[in-house]
Design a protein around this motif. Structure first.
Motif, PDB file in Angstrom:
ATOM      1  N   LYS A   1     -76.563  99.660 -61.136  1.00 14.25           N
ATOM      2  CA  LYS A   1     -77.997  99.308 -61.105  1.00 14.25           C
ATOM      3  C   LYS A   1     -78.853 100.547 -61.404  1.00 14.25           C
ATOM      4  O   LYS A   1     -79.846 100.468 -62.116  1.00 14.25           O
ATOM      5  CB  LYS A   1     -78.359  98.720 -59.738  1.00 14.25           C
TER       6      LYS A   1
ATOM      7  N   SER B   1     -81.439 101.015 -64.447  1.00 16.79           N
ATOM      8  CA  SER B   1     -82.842 101.371 -64.181  1.00 16.79           C
ATOM      9  C   SER B   1     -83.238 102.611 -64.970  1.00 16.79           C
ATOM     10  O   SER B   1     -84.351 102.707 -65.495  1.00 16.79           O
ATOM     11  CB  SER B   1     -83.063 101.621 -62.692  1.00 16.79           C
TER      12      SER B   1
ATOM     13  N   TYR C   1     -75.476  89.255 -64.268  1.00 17.67           N
ATOM     14  CA  TYR C   1     -76.569  90.049 -64.859  1.00 17.67           C
ATOM     15  C   TYR C   1     -77.306  89.205 -65.895  1.00 17.67           C
ATOM     16  O   TYR C   1     -76.694  88.645 -66.788  1.00 17.67           O
ATOM     17  CB  TYR C   1     -75.998  91.313 -65.526  1.00 17.67           C
ATOM     18  N   ASN C   2     -78.631  89.101 -65.743  1.00 14.36           N
ATOM     19  CA  ASN C   2     -79.380  88.202 -66.628  1.00 14.36           C
ATOM     20  C   ASN C   2     -80.641  88.837 -67.212  1.00 14.36           C
ATOM     21  O   ASN C   2     -81.590  88.143 -67.551  1.00 14.36           O
ATOM     22  CB  ASN C   2     -79.751  86.917 -65.870  1.00 14.36           C
ATOM     23  N   SER C   3     -80.654  90.191 -67.300  1.00 14.32           N
ATOM     24  CA  SER C   3     -81.855  90.861 -67.832  1.00 14.32           C
ATOM     25  C   SER C   3     -81.558  91.544 -69.163  1.00 14.32           C
ATOM     26  O   SER C   3     -81.976  92.678 -69.393  1.00 14.32           O
ATOM     27  CB  SER C   3     -82.368  91.887 -66.821  1.00 14.32           C
ATOM     28  N   ASN C   4     -80.792  90.852 -70.021  1.00 11.84           N
ATOM     29  CA  ASN C   4     -80.401  91.477 -71.288  1.00 11.84           C
ATOM     30  C   ASN C   4     -81.573  91.749 -72.214  1.00 11.84           C
ATOM     31  O   ASN C   4     -81.466  92.571 -73.123  1.00 11.84           O
ATOM     32  CB  ASN C   4     -79.363  90.610 -72.012  1.00 11.84           C
ATOM     33  N   GLU C   5     -82.704  91.041 -72.007  1.00 12.89           N
ATOM     34  CA  GLU C   5     -83.857  91.283 -72.890  1.00 12.89           C
ATOM     35  C   GLU C   5     -84.551  92.600 -72.522  1.00 12.89           C
ATOM     36  O   GLU C   5     -85.259  93.175 -73.338  1.00 12.89           O
ATOM     37  CB  GLU C   5     -84.842  90.100 -72.866  1.00 12.89           C
ATOM     38  N   ARG C   6     -84.306  93.098 -71.280  1.00  6.95           N
ATOM     39  CA  ARG C   6     -84.907  94.383 -70.883  1.00  6.95           C
ATOM     40  C   ARG C   6     -83.940  95.537 -71.143  1.00  6.95           C
ATOM     41  O   ARG C   6     -84.309  96.569 -71.657  1.00  6.95           O
ATOM     42  CB  ARG C   6     -85.273  94.355 -69.400  1.00  6.95           C
ATOM     43  N   CYS C   7     -82.688  95.351 -70.752  1.00  9.68           N
ATOM     44  CA  CYS C   7     -81.660  96.367 -70.988  1.00  9.68           C
ATOM     45  C   CYS C   7     -80.327  95.647 -71.099  1.00  9.68           C
ATOM     46  O   CYS C   7     -79.957  94.886 -70.205  1.00  9.68           O
ATOM     47  CB  CYS C   7     -81.640  97.372 -69.836  1.00  9.68           C
TER      48      CYS C   7
ATOM     49  N   THR D   1     -84.418  97.942 -62.253  1.00 12.36           N
ATOM     50  CA  THR D   1     -83.867  96.679 -62.764  1.00 12.36           C
ATOM     51  C   THR D   1     -84.067  95.564 -61.733  1.00 12.36           C
ATOM     52  O   THR D   1     -84.009  95.817 -60.528  1.00 12.36           O
ATOM     53  CB  THR D   1     -82.359  96.820 -63.111  1.00 12.36           C
ATOM     54  N   ASP D   2     -84.322  94.350 -62.219  1.00  7.74           N
ATOM     55  CA  ASP D   2     -84.546  93.217 -61.298  1.00  7.74           C
ATOM     56  C   ASP D   2     -83.257  92.429 -61.040  1.00  7.74           C
ATOM     57  O   ASP D   2     -83.290  91.326 -60.522  1.00  7.74           O
ATOM     58  CB  ASP D   2     -85.626  92.275 -61.865  1.00  7.74           C
ATOM     59  N   TRP D   3     -82.117  93.001 -61.410  1.00  5.37           N
ATOM     60  CA  TRP D   3     -80.829  92.320 -61.235  1.00  5.37           C
ATOM     61  C   TRP D   3     -80.475  92.243 -59.758  1.00  5.37           C
ATOM     62  O   TRP D   3     -80.435  93.254 -59.062  1.00  5.37           O
ATOM     63  CB  TRP D   3     -79.761  93.085 -62.015  1.00  5.37           C
TER      64      TRP D   3
END
Length: 621
Positions: free
Chosen positions: A501, A505, A436-442, A615-617
């Motif tokens: 996911k 989202s 998981y690499n979208s920590n800046e979004r959630c 989410t774009d994960w």
């Protein structure tokens, strides 16, 4: 020290030292091997030979040797006369859904695939099969799913032969390549089982070509890789496969030493609610019996019970046998080495030493990180201090110090607790979560993870952190006991990740999405009198879609936005209207009377609406 050692240290011939000893009281024995116990006598001899003495600490090497003895390591290889033949350990590998479990079922005649969730193997199973010629073979079933690549890699550690299952209708797939790569790295021979040959779409020759392209030299091309076409479902050619495994094992001449201290490898470990901590292991040396004291990493056990793959008790487990061990104090990690020690006292001493070493390594590895953080903090502090000094206020006086709060940066977060039935499953789920690499979004926070059923402590943690508990193939408390804690139970990893996911989202704020309704060209701009005021009006023709008075308009000139807002009035001929269709002319008046449209400008009519984000994960499956 001895007389000879003293002579060597002084750098004098031994005769000189022996002569000097005749004049020293108490130095009676002047033999070269005689030990000099008294320090004063040694100093006196040195003095007689015109040398000064100095007392220093003993060299460090002795301490290191002592430390080495505190840990245990595998024994050196056994001599040839002790070696006895042992069953080969065969790992069945291949792509997901190519029929590995069905093949193993057919080999041992037990229906396992039906019991697997969604037909996907979640754990490593180990069992022994007796062939028609009386030879025994130990089979390891490894999961084929991408998330279990770590477990699959462990499956190859204790392996003598890899049976690579390839579906004849699919040919070489992603995980097939992975297995071939793995086998080459660890130098383990491969036997290819071409499965599903009974299917009408099966293409045996194409599959063989693909395997040859992957660098496998097949027997028919003069190589040493056997390819056996089989049907696991119908049981076609299974005897041929068993013979191929037996032949390969004979060629390898697999032998082990059944005497002395036991060595083995942990295949899997889990907590059974009724029997406690268990591990499946394969014995590689020695014979395992009840009462043995075992060590594996930072875990130890006094064996209370041994069971085979059917759950039947065993009295002993010779090399090459898969066995379930009961009696672990802590859960050993899958893939770790098992070593037997003589006594529990020795086991505790080794554990203490290993824990100390682990702690030391941790401190060393985190030392650089701590220094780096310290430097960053110092630099930040100096910059702030300089700024305060330049502003002329160095210290703010009075008032109570405000308690520092953990600043919530406004980023939404999902907190999770992961509980699984065996160590391998939990590790595999954590491996997927690490992608998981979208920590800046959630943010995705893993509050806690462990092996075993969902406990009261987990519920308390979940309440404190507002976390969701993901229970993977374990028992969960009743809805009444759980209260308002969200518990999600799954036994297939894809579904667990899909649910997570959805959770991520749902935390993302909705975004404003623009919808283009229509477009118009400005043909002419003119001024009209509205009472005493002069107001500009844009004469336009709708070229696309519909213009609606109630929606927003954007005026563009050479790609630049001149106005963005609502209309005051929309007229067709002299009538006030609500909308204008394509190819109809109209006069438009903006709310802002300072805006002057020019011929050639473009007007866009658009509507905005809020849409939920996804989410774009992408976990990779």
């Amino acid at each position: 020290m001895s007389v000879a050692q003293l002579a060597k240290t002084l750098g004098r011939p031994i005769d000189d030292v022996q002569e000097a000893m005749l004049y020293v009281k108490g130095a009676d024995n002047i033999e070269a091997t005689a030990k000099l116990q008294d320090l004063k006598i040694i100093q006196e001899i040195a003095k007689k030979l015109g040398t000064k003495t100095r007392i220093v600490a003993t060299p460090e090497t002795a301490v290191e040797d002592e430390q080495k003895d505190r840990d245990v390591a595998p024994r050196p290889p056994a001599s040839a006369e002790l070696l006895k033949a042992r069953p080969p350990v065969v790992t069945v590998m291949g792509h997901v859904d190519h029929g590995k479990t069905t093949l193993l079922d057919s080999l041992r005649g037990a229906d396992v695939a039906a019991g697997e969730a969604g037909g996907i193997t979640q754990h490593i199973g180990a069992f022994t099969v007796t062939l028609e010629n009386g030879e025994r073979v130990t089979f390891l079933d490894t999961p084929g799913h991408a998330a279990f690549s770590a477990m699959r890699a462990r499956g190859a550690v204790a392996t003598d032969i890899i049976v690579l299952v390839v579906a004849a209708e699919d040919g070489v797939m992603a995980q097939t390549r992975e297995v071939i790569q793995l086998a080459k790295e660890v130098e383990v021979p491969i036997i290819v089982a071409l499965n599903k040959i009974d299917k009408p779409e099966a293409n045996i020759e194409k599959s063989k070509q693909q395997l040859a392209q992957m660098g496998l030299t097949l027997e028919e091309h003069g190589g040493d890789v056997q390819v056996i076409p089989i049907s696991a479902l119908k049981g076609t050619n299974l005897q041929l496969l068993a013979e191929a495994v037996s032949t390969q094992a004979t060629l390898m001449g697999l032998k082990a030493d059944p005497t002395g201290l036991v060595e083995g490898i942990v295949v899997e470990s889990k907590t059974d609610p009724r029997r406690g901590k268990l591990s499946t292991a394969i014995v590689s040396r020695g014979t395992l019996r009840k009462g043995s004291v075992l060590l594996s990493g930072l875990a130890h056990a006094k064996v209370r019970g041994l069971f085979d793959h059917n759950g039947q008790p065993l009295t002993e487990a010779p090399p090459g046998t898969p066995v379930e061990i009961l009696g672990w104090r802590e859960l050993p990690l899958a893939g770790e080495l098992i070593l037997e020690v003589e006594t529990e006292k020795k086991a505790h001493a080794v554990l203490k030493y290993r824990e100390h070493e682990a702690q030391r390594e941790k401190i060393e590895s985190s030392g650089d990180e701590i220094r780096k953080k310290e430097e960053e903090h110092q630099a930040k502090y100096r910059a702030e201090r300089e700024a305060r000094r330049l502003a002329g206020r160095f210290r703010t006086r009075g008032g109570q110090r405000v308690k520092q709060m953990d600043i919530n940066d406004g980023i939404p977060r999902v907190s999770v607790i992961v509980k699984g039935d065996v160590h391998g499953s939990v590790e595999a789920i954590l491996d997927v979560l690490e992608t998981y690499n979208s920590n800046e979004r959630c943010r995705l926070d893993i509050v806690h993870y462990g092996v075993g059923n969902v406990s009261e402590g987990d519920l308390e943690l979940a309440k404190a952190f507002d976390a969701i508990i993901y229970a993977f193939a374990v028992e969960t408390p009743q809805a009444k006991a759980a209260g308002d804690v969200k518990i999600r139970s799954y036994n297939v990893i894809y579904r667990l990740i899909d649910d997570l996911k959805e959770q991520l989202s749902s935390k993302l704020p909705p975004v404003e999405v623009e919808e283009q309704l229509g477009e118009a060209n400005v043909l002419q701009s003119f001024i009209i009198n509205e009472g005493r005021k002069e107001v500009p009006v844009a004469g336009c023709r709708c070229t696309k879609g519909v213009l609606k008075k109630s929606h927003k308009f954007r005026l563009l000139r050479d790609g630049e936005v001149i106005y963005d807002g609502h209309l005051e009035s929309m007229r067709h001929l002299k009538n006030e209207v609500d909308s204008i269709k394509k190819d109809v002319e109209c006069g438009l008046r903006f709310k802002d009377t300072k805006i002057l449209a020019q011929a050639g400008d473009i007007l866009q009519c658009y509507a905005t609406q809020m849409e939920s984000q996804q989410t774009d994960w992408d976990p990779g499956f």
